[in-house]
Design a protein around this motif. Sequence first.
Motif, PDB file in Angstrom:
ATOM      1  N   VAL A   1       0.863  -1.186   0.000  1.00  0.00           N
ATOM      2  CA  VAL A   1       0.000   0.000   0.000  1.00  0.00           C
ATOM      3  C   VAL A   1       0.894   1.228   0.000  1.00  0.00           C
ATOM      4  N   HIS A   2       0.693   2.109  -0.951  1.00  0.00           N
ATOM      5  CA  HIS A   2       1.513   3.311  -1.064  1.00  0.00           C
ATOM      6  C   HIS A   2       0.765   4.522  -0.518  1.00  0.00           C
ATOM      7  N   GLY A   3       1.540   5.462   0.010  1.00  0.00           N
ATOM      8  CA  GLY A   3       0.937   6.703   0.506  1.00  0.00           C
ATOM      9  C   GLY A   3       0.613   6.708   1.981  1.00  0.00           C
ATOM     10  N   ILE A   4       0.954   5.623   2.686  1.00  0.00           N
ATOM     11  CA  ILE A   4       0.753   5.583   4.141  1.00  0.00           C
ATOM     12  C   ILE A   4       2.091   5.229   4.787  1.00  0.00           C
ATOM     13  N   GLY A   5       2.690   6.181   5.518  1.00  0.00           N
ATOM     14  CA  GLY A   5       3.974   5.939   6.161  1.00  0.00           C
ATOM     15  C   GLY A   5       5.081   5.682   5.152  1.00  0.00           C
ATOM     16  N   ASP A   6       6.166   5.090   5.628  1.00  0.00           N
ATOM     17  CA  ASP A   6       7.291   4.733   4.749  1.00  0.00           C
ATOM     18  C   ASP A   6       7.002   3.472   3.949  1.00  0.00           C
ATOM     19  N   GLU A   7       6.287   2.542   4.540  1.00  0.00           N
ATOM     20  CA  GLU A   7       5.870   1.329   3.836  1.00  0.00           C
ATOM     21  C   GLU A   7       4.672   0.739   4.564  1.00  0.00           C
ATOM     22  N   ALA A   8       3.808   0.085   3.784  1.00  0.00           N
ATOM     23  CA  ALA A   8       2.604  -0.517   4.347  1.00  0.00           C
ATOM     24  C   ALA A   8       2.224  -1.722   3.509  1.00  0.00           C
ATOM     25  N   TYR A   9       1.605  -2.708   4.176  1.00  0.00           N
ATOM     26  CA  TYR A   9       1.175  -3.936   3.505  1.00  0.00           C
ATOM     27  C   TYR A   9      -0.231  -4.284   3.973  1.00  0.00           C
ATOM     28  N   LEU A  10      -1.047  -4.693   3.009  1.00  0.00           N
ATOM     29  CA  LEU A  10      -2.405  -5.141   3.284  1.00  0.00           C
ATOM     30  C   LEU A  10      -2.442  -6.659   3.121  1.00  0.00           C
ATOM     31  N   VAL A  11      -2.832  -7.351   4.183  1.00  0.00           N
ATOM     32  CA  VAL A  11      -2.884  -8.806   4.204  1.00  0.00           C
ATOM     33  C   VAL A  11      -4.345  -9.221   4.370  1.00  0.00           C
ATOM     34  N   THR A  12      -4.858 -10.045   3.442  1.00  0.00           N
ATOM     35  CA  THR A  12      -6.269 -10.429   3.477  1.00  0.00           C
ATOM     36  C   THR A  12      -6.428 -11.936   3.281  1.00  0.00           C
ATOM     37  N   GLN A  13      -7.591 -12.442   3.755  1.00  0.00           N
ATOM     38  CA  GLN A  13      -7.964 -13.840   3.558  1.00  0.00           C
ATOM     39  C   GLN A  13      -9.484 -13.955   3.607  1.00  0.00           C
ATOM     40  N   ASP A  14     -10.040 -14.757   2.706  1.00  0.00           N
ATOM     41  CA  ASP A  14     -11.488 -15.004   2.673  1.00  0.00           C
ATOM     42  C   ASP A  14     -11.694 -16.512   2.533  1.00  0.00           C
ATOM     43  N   THR A  15     -12.277 -17.123   3.557  1.00  0.00           N
ATOM     44  CA  THR A  15     -12.521 -18.573   3.537  1.00  0.00           C
ATOM     45  C   THR A  15     -14.007 -18.909   3.359  1.00  0.00           C
ATOM     46  N   SER A  16     -14.816 -17.930   3.012  1.00  0.00           N
ATOM     47  CA  SER A  16     -16.257 -18.169   2.918  1.00  0.00           C
ATOM     48  C   SER A  16     -16.647 -18.913   1.645  1.00  0.00           C
ATOM     49  N   ASN A  17     -15.834 -18.787   0.590  1.00  0.00           N
ATOM     50  CA  ASN A  17     -16.144 -19.440  -0.690  1.00  0.00           C
ATOM     51  C   ASN A  17     -17.537 -19.049  -1.208  1.00  0.00           C
ATOM     52  N   GLY A  18     -17.865 -17.784  -1.019  1.00  0.00           N
ATOM     53  CA  GLY A  18     -19.144 -17.281  -1.516  1.00  0.00           C
ATOM     54  C   GLY A  18     -20.296 -17.452  -0.559  1.00  0.00           C
ATOM     55  N   SER A  19     -20.100 -18.133   0.547  1.00  0.00           N
ATOM     56  CA  SER A  19     -21.188 -18.336   1.497  1.00  0.00           C
ATOM     57  C   SER A  19     -21.322 -17.128   2.408  1.00  0.00           C
ATOM     58  N   THR A  20     -22.544 -16.893   2.891  1.00  0.00           N
ATOM     59  CA  THR A  20     -22.781 -15.809   3.844  1.00  0.00           C
ATOM     60  C   THR A  20     -23.059 -16.335   5.245  1.00  0.00           C
ATOM     61  N   THR A  21     -23.007 -17.656   5.412  1.00  0.00           N
ATOM     62  CA  THR A  21     -23.298 -18.239   6.722  1.00  0.00           C
ATOM     63  C   THR A  21     -22.137 -19.056   7.294  1.00  0.00           C
ATOM     64  N   SER A  22     -21.109 -19.271   6.531  1.00  0.00           N
ATOM     65  CA  SER A  22     -19.957 -20.035   7.019  1.00  0.00           C
ATOM     66  C   SER A  22     -18.672 -19.426   6.464  1.00  0.00           C
ATOM     67  N   GLY A  23     -17.623 -19.727   7.148  1.00  0.00           N
ATOM     68  CA  GLY A  23     -16.334 -19.175   6.732  1.00  0.00           C
ATOM     69  C   GLY A  23     -15.997 -17.911   7.502  1.00  0.00           C
ATOM     70  N   SER A  24     -14.972 -17.214   7.040  1.00  0.00           N
ATOM     71  CA  SER A  24     -14.513 -16.011   7.733  1.00  0.00           C
ATOM     72  C   SER A  24     -13.778 -15.102   6.752  1.00  0.00           C
ATOM     73  N   ARG A  25     -13.602 -13.862   7.207  1.00  0.00           N
ATOM     74  CA  ARG A  25     -12.841 -12.889   6.426  1.00  0.00           C
ATOM     75  C   ARG A  25     -11.898 -12.141   7.374  1.00  0.00           C
ATOM     76  N   TYR A  26     -10.643 -11.984   6.887  1.00  0.00           N
ATOM     77  CA  TYR A  26      -9.628 -11.283   7.680  1.00  0.00           C
ATOM     78  C   TYR A  26      -8.985 -10.206   6.816  1.00  0.00           C
ATOM     79  N   ALA A  27      -8.595  -9.124   7.460  1.00  0.00           N
ATOM     80  CA  ALA A  27      -7.858  -8.067   6.769  1.00  0.00           C
ATOM     81  C   ALA A  27      -7.003  -7.324   7.795  1.00  0.00           C
ATOM     82  N   THR A  28      -5.741  -7.141   7.450  1.00  0.00           N
ATOM     83  CA  THR A  28      -4.808  -6.415   8.333  1.00  0.00           C
ATOM     84  C   THR A  28      -4.046  -5.398   7.499  1.00  0.00           C
ATOM     85  N   LEU A  29      -3.981  -4.183   8.010  1.00  0.00           N
ATOM     86  CA  LEU A  29      -3.146  -3.147   7.395  1.00  0.00           C
ATOM     87  C   LEU A  29      -2.004  -2.851   8.361  1.00  0.00           C
TER      88      LEU A  29
END
Length: 298
Positions: free
Chosen positions: A221-249
Amino acid sequence: MSTPPQQPESTPEPIDPQPPAAPSSAPPPSGQQAPAVPPQPTAYPYPNPQSPLPQNPYAQPAVSPQVNPYATQPGYGYPPPAGPPATGRNTAGRAVLWAVVGAVVASAAWAAGLFLTGGFGTSADLRGYRAPGNLCAGADYSSFKAEYPVDDSAPTKNAMKDPALDESSCSLSLKKTSTSYGDAYLTLQLDLHKKTDPAPEFTATWKNYGDSHTDYDVTPVHGIGDEAYLVTQDTSNGSTTSGSRYATLAVRDGWTTFTMYYSAYFSSYDSDTDPPSLADVTGWLKTDTRSTLQQLKG
């Protein structure tokens, strides 16, 4: 008148006209060798104390004292006894020269030590950030309010101050309704590294996060601090009732690091609405991270 009897005449002992000559200590005439004097017989049965003893064939040969070649070398043996103080203009000049050299070396070592430990007070590039005692109150996460309008009444907050590191953290539940469980969770952490530069380890940790963790996507990710990274994961596989979503900046600004972490488990999510997409969540993370870092300065 009687004549006294005559005394018999004594016969004189013969006199050797020339007594035996004593051995002369004078050197023999040139070209002639002095005659050898035979050993004189003696009644003393033991060797003359002044004469050399007969050699013992089994005795070890005498070892003559050797000069220690290392005695005068630096680092070996003992130092020689101190002599009288040297005098003279040349000696004084050398003493002054060595004193100056020693002072320069000592000053350089002292300066290097201060630089490595941050003793100058300017090597820790904190960019003006301060670690508050309550990061939950000092951070901005207002972008999540539209999705999660109910505040967490008892967020978890921690703070630590140390000569090497100042740290503040906040963990809170994101709620859509007034339930006992959160629909999602948000965690924030600020670290002020005051003794060591975190840049190499920060880059190694977040840039390569996908190598050490399965099924995570890493985006710079550019434009925030000296360096930044966005880490994401989606295990829902299109479902809205199971799985999870993660995001870290994760952001590094000088020697200050900051992370904002979001997680949602669909099994506990409000079934009346769909969880927000990763695109929505990552946008909220970027907006609130910029705002929070600005608030934590000065």
